[in-house]
Design a protein around this motif. Sequence first.
Motif, PDB file in Angstrom:
ATOM      1  N   LEU A   1       0.892  -1.229   0.041  1.00 53.78           N
ATOM      2  CA  LEU A   1       0.054   0.024  -0.074  1.00 53.78           C
ATOM      3  C   LEU A   1       0.814   1.266   0.315  1.00 53.78           C
ATOM      4  N   ALA A   2       2.082   1.020   0.434  1.00 55.69           N
ATOM      5  CA  ALA A   2       2.985   2.126   0.589  1.00 55.69           C
ATOM      6  C   ALA A   2       4.034   2.012  -0.669  1.00 55.69           C
ATOM      7  N   ASP A   3       4.324   1.173  -1.470  1.00 55.50           N
ATOM      8  CA  ASP A   3       4.982   0.679  -2.618  1.00 55.50           C
ATOM      9  C   ASP A   3       5.089   2.072  -3.632  1.00 55.50           C
ATOM     10  N   LYS A   4       6.281   2.471  -3.672  1.00 60.47           N
ATOM     11  CA  LYS A   4       6.188   3.897  -4.469  1.00 60.47           C
ATOM     12  C   LYS A   4       6.008   3.534  -6.214  1.00 60.47           C
ATOM     13  N   GLN A   5       6.206   2.088  -6.262  1.00 62.42           N
ATOM     14  CA  GLN A   5       6.214   1.941  -7.697  1.00 62.42           C
ATOM     15  C   GLN A   5       4.396   1.570  -7.870  1.00 62.42           C
ATOM     16  N   TYR A   6       3.796   1.047  -6.988  1.00 63.93           N
ATOM     17  CA  TYR A   6       2.292   0.984  -6.837  1.00 63.93           C
ATOM     18  C   TYR A   6       1.717   2.476  -6.908  1.00 63.93           C
ATOM     19  N   GLY A   7       2.369   3.143  -6.218  1.00 61.54           N
ATOM     20  CA  GLY A   7       1.619   4.680  -6.363  1.00 61.54           C
ATOM     21  C   GLY A   7       2.072   5.178  -7.455  1.00 61.54           C
ATOM     22  N   HIS A   8       3.070   5.041  -8.145  1.00 62.69           N
ATOM     23  CA  HIS A   8       3.190   5.455  -9.501  1.00 62.69           C
ATOM     24  C   HIS A   8       2.400   5.041 -10.616  1.00 62.69           C
ATOM     25  N   ARG A   9       2.102   3.721 -10.468  1.00 67.97           N
ATOM     26  CA  ARG A   9       1.159   2.905 -11.699  1.00 67.97           C
ATOM     27  C   ARG A   9      -0.424   3.116 -10.877  1.00 67.97           C
ATOM     28  N   GLU A  10      -0.710   3.840  -9.770  1.00 68.94           N
ATOM     29  CA  GLU A  10      -2.005   3.938  -9.156  1.00 68.94           C
ATOM     30  C   GLU A  10      -2.882   2.519  -9.221  1.00 68.94           C
ATOM     31  N   PHE A  11      -1.914   1.553  -8.635  1.00 71.58           N
ATOM     32  CA  PHE A  11      -2.323   0.122  -8.534  1.00 71.58           C
ATOM     33  C   PHE A  11      -3.775   0.065  -7.523  1.00 71.58           C
ATOM     34  N   TYR A  12      -3.628   0.829  -6.535  1.00 73.73           N
ATOM     35  CA  TYR A  12      -4.656   0.691  -5.577  1.00 73.73           C
ATOM     36  C   TYR A  12      -5.571   1.715  -5.842  1.00 73.73           C
ATOM     37  N   GLN A  13      -6.754   1.540  -6.111  1.00 79.66           N
ATOM     38  CA  GLN A  13      -7.987   2.461  -6.380  1.00 79.66           C
ATOM     39  C   GLN A  13      -8.784   2.637  -5.382  1.00 79.66           C
ATOM     40  N   TYR A  14      -8.832   3.844  -4.766  1.00 76.57           N
ATOM     41  CA  TYR A  14      -9.866   3.995  -3.531  1.00 76.57           C
ATOM     42  C   TYR A  14     -11.205   4.320  -4.191  1.00 76.57           C
ATOM     43  N   LEU A  15     -12.247   3.719  -3.786  1.00 77.38           N
ATOM     44  CA  LEU A  15     -13.612   3.651  -3.944  1.00 77.38           C
ATOM     45  C   LEU A  15     -14.510   3.846  -2.705  1.00 77.38           C
ATOM     46  N   ASP A  16     -15.750   4.636  -2.934  1.00 72.92           N
ATOM     47  CA  ASP A  16     -16.485   4.704  -1.878  1.00 72.92           C
ATOM     48  C   ASP A  16     -17.461   3.709  -1.965  1.00 72.92           C
ATOM     49  N   HIS A  17     -17.520   2.583  -0.952  1.00 66.41           N
ATOM     50  CA  HIS A  17     -18.437   1.576  -0.754  1.00 66.41           C
ATOM     51  C   HIS A  17     -19.391   1.958   0.282  1.00 66.41           C
ATOM     52  N   GLU A  18     -20.855   1.709   0.120  1.00 66.92           N
ATOM     53  CA  GLU A  18     -22.010   2.174   0.988  1.00 66.92           C
ATOM     54  C   GLU A  18     -21.864   1.851   2.414  1.00 66.92           C
ATOM     55  N   ALA A  19     -21.282   0.362   2.675  1.00 67.74           N
ATOM     56  CA  ALA A  19     -21.336  -0.101   3.849  1.00 67.74           C
ATOM     57  C   ALA A  19     -19.841  -0.053   4.433  1.00 67.74           C
ATOM     58  N   MET A  20     -18.677  -0.059   3.581  1.00 64.54           N
ATOM     59  CA  MET A  20     -17.364  -0.145   4.031  1.00 64.54           C
ATOM     60  C   MET A  20     -16.665   1.048   4.003  1.00 64.54           C
TER      61      MET A  20
END
Length: 802
Positions: free
Chosen positions: A729-748
């Motif tokens: 989640l803190a990997d700079k390469q993953y940040g560069h690639r925008e691998f993790y995408q944050y989305l809004d879930h109604e319950a979570m």
Amino acid sequence: MLESYVVLDLTDERGEIGPMLLGDLGADVIRIEGTQGSDARRCEPFMTNAAEDMKSLQFIAFNRNKRSIVLDPATANDKADLEELIGRADFIFVSAPGSELDKFGMGFDEARSINPRIIYVSVSAFGIDGPHANLISNDLVIAAMAGPVSLQGIPERAPVRVSTPQVWRHTGVEAAAGALVAHQRMLKDGDAQLVDVSAQCSMTWTMLNGMDAYAIQGIDFERSGSFMSNMTNPVELVHPTSDGFIVALPMSKVILGCMSWMIEDGVIDDSYRHINWTEYDQNIRNPNAQPLNLKQGIKICQDFFIKHTKQELYQFGLEQGITLTPVNTLGELLALQHLDVRDYWLTEKLPNGHTVRSAGLWCKPSSSPLSVRYPAPELNQHEVEIRQWLQQPAEAKHYPAIKDSTSLPFSGIKVADFSWVGVGPISAKYLADHGASVVRVESESRPDVLRGGVPFAGEPDINHSQFFGNFNTSKRSLALDMKSADAISIAKKLIVDSDVMIESFAPGAIGRMGLGYEQVQKLNPEIIMISTCLMGQTGPAAQLAGYGYHAAALAGFYEVTGWPDKKPSGPWVAYTDTIAPRFISVLLAAALDYRRRTGRGCFIDVAQIETSLHFLAPELLDLQVNDVSASRLGNRSRHAAPQGCYPCAGDDQWCAIAVDSDVHWRALCKEIDFAHEATATLQDRLDQHDEIDAVITQWTQSRSAQTVMQSLQSAGVPAGIVQRSSDLLADKQYGHREFYQYLDHEAMGHIPYAGHQYKIRGYNNGPRGPAPMLGQHSFEVLAELGLTDEEIAQAYASGVIN
């Protein structure tokens, strides 16, 4: 399915399986090689008594349905022929860095100038660019930095990879899937596409529910050997038999199914028939449950299993409808009757005269079947016919006349997703994330088991599981009680309105609902239907029910994961659930393209075990040719040394170090100040691996994993941190690639979802929306299907919508 297309394959061992799959589906795959041949031809394991260019069993395994031509960048005619090939091609696959195409001074931009509609696929360790793009890597280093290594092995020893190389096999198949998405996008916007495939991202997906666990539950999952973690009371999956091991879930279905035999063996007495076994299952998380807790249930099973061979237990399970799967060796895989009945294996004669069984065609379509037209080619074997083809006029390619640069690749496609757990939902997600309208059919009375799986955001709840969430992004949920005749009528309306139907029930179950292919084809003649299960729709073991960990044992992956002096640890959770969807994604895109060109739908039977065996294909040949049966080796390799995960400063911190060559070894010795003269050769290092490991450990254990990695990478040695989900989640390469995408879930709430394994230039591909809550979209889906408000109200009132 893909017979209209030309693929140029300039990969080495990094990704070569991808073009092969397109070749299996009918594409004309031309392997372009330099005068010395692709490096893929020099990959172990080797066979003796074969020409130098044909001695690699790995090359044999992953290069069927390809033709070979040698082109020399120093020759003007060859460069002209390359440009002509690019002009006629639809796809180019390259391994980066160091592609054969680089030697011609040619990359994506140059290829696009020749062919403005080319699909250019770059396969690399970490991606084309970014802070880690130039790291030195190999199978162990990538697997460590991607996360799965952190989850595998026993707590008292180092974390482990799968002992047989897996990284480039996952990545190659994913490259084929990404290529077909890009092709679909090209058909809409009319432009060339650059697909940037990351091996690290591909391997992160083998973590399954571990990909973003830290963000969801506040802690990482940790390796636990052969236990399945439920966070409170881990469940042992691997059990000794009289001749090996089996994988079995020690729950009521297994115990009740074996009970009479257990009593006959004297393991238990008749009193156990009167235990409330439903309560036993419900109390699995309570270590002190009475009158029987999970620990006691496991002991009963193990006391029974040890009295019998794994084959006896497997056959008994098939007869009784319970799942007892052997931890198969490769030899036992080759002898598996079920695969013979399904006519899975290919029989081929190798260049050295050996006749072997090789991993076969990986699905059974009702039309346009897969085939093998060429064995793996000799170097330059097809030069004459390819050059003759280049002398003929090029066939005109026909593309849609209207460009739509705003439309997603699969927009307009509708999917009825009747699958559950892993393989089917991940496969349907492939279409959903790229624009298809996917309706996930579920039931509150029998919810997807992953809705009850960790990690949870907050309290355990049917709508709080990110195990379910990552596999079901961009979909809508229709809660339908499939036991009701009215529900079946609604399901038929959904199918009539769909282009694709995916189901993963036990073989025959969907037909008994009135929704088998013969029935739905009458409703929708052009539909593409995929049925996927562990063993396929036919054969003596077709009814074997289970999960990915059962299939991983049966398919040989437990045998090759863990330590040689310990029982198998197994890959994390459900390994084959990370393999089969890659193949099915390729199939879905190919079948949709075939239907676009011909108007024909089809039915496709996909056995998860049959796709998965391709990831052991070289090792299956090695057994038959060299009598070497791959088994678990920890992190070591038979072909390179030293390789391992070494302890670093801090609590349970590790760094993978994987020497592939004498050059790497000398660089490592210089960095750690070790006299290497007595270990100059590979055989010396293999013989003295324990002593070398002790020296490396002495150097690493006082340094942070980050320091070890940076120091060795700077020195030219493949090294990488063993990362957990918190690190990713803190990997700079993953940040560069925008691998993790944050989305809004109604319950979570606002949470991360794992992204795609590839990026397509100019296209923000990734999950388009969060996973649905159960039944969240029932009303709107029914309205779209034409039900009136009164009919919808009645469906809710009667429990059809639940």
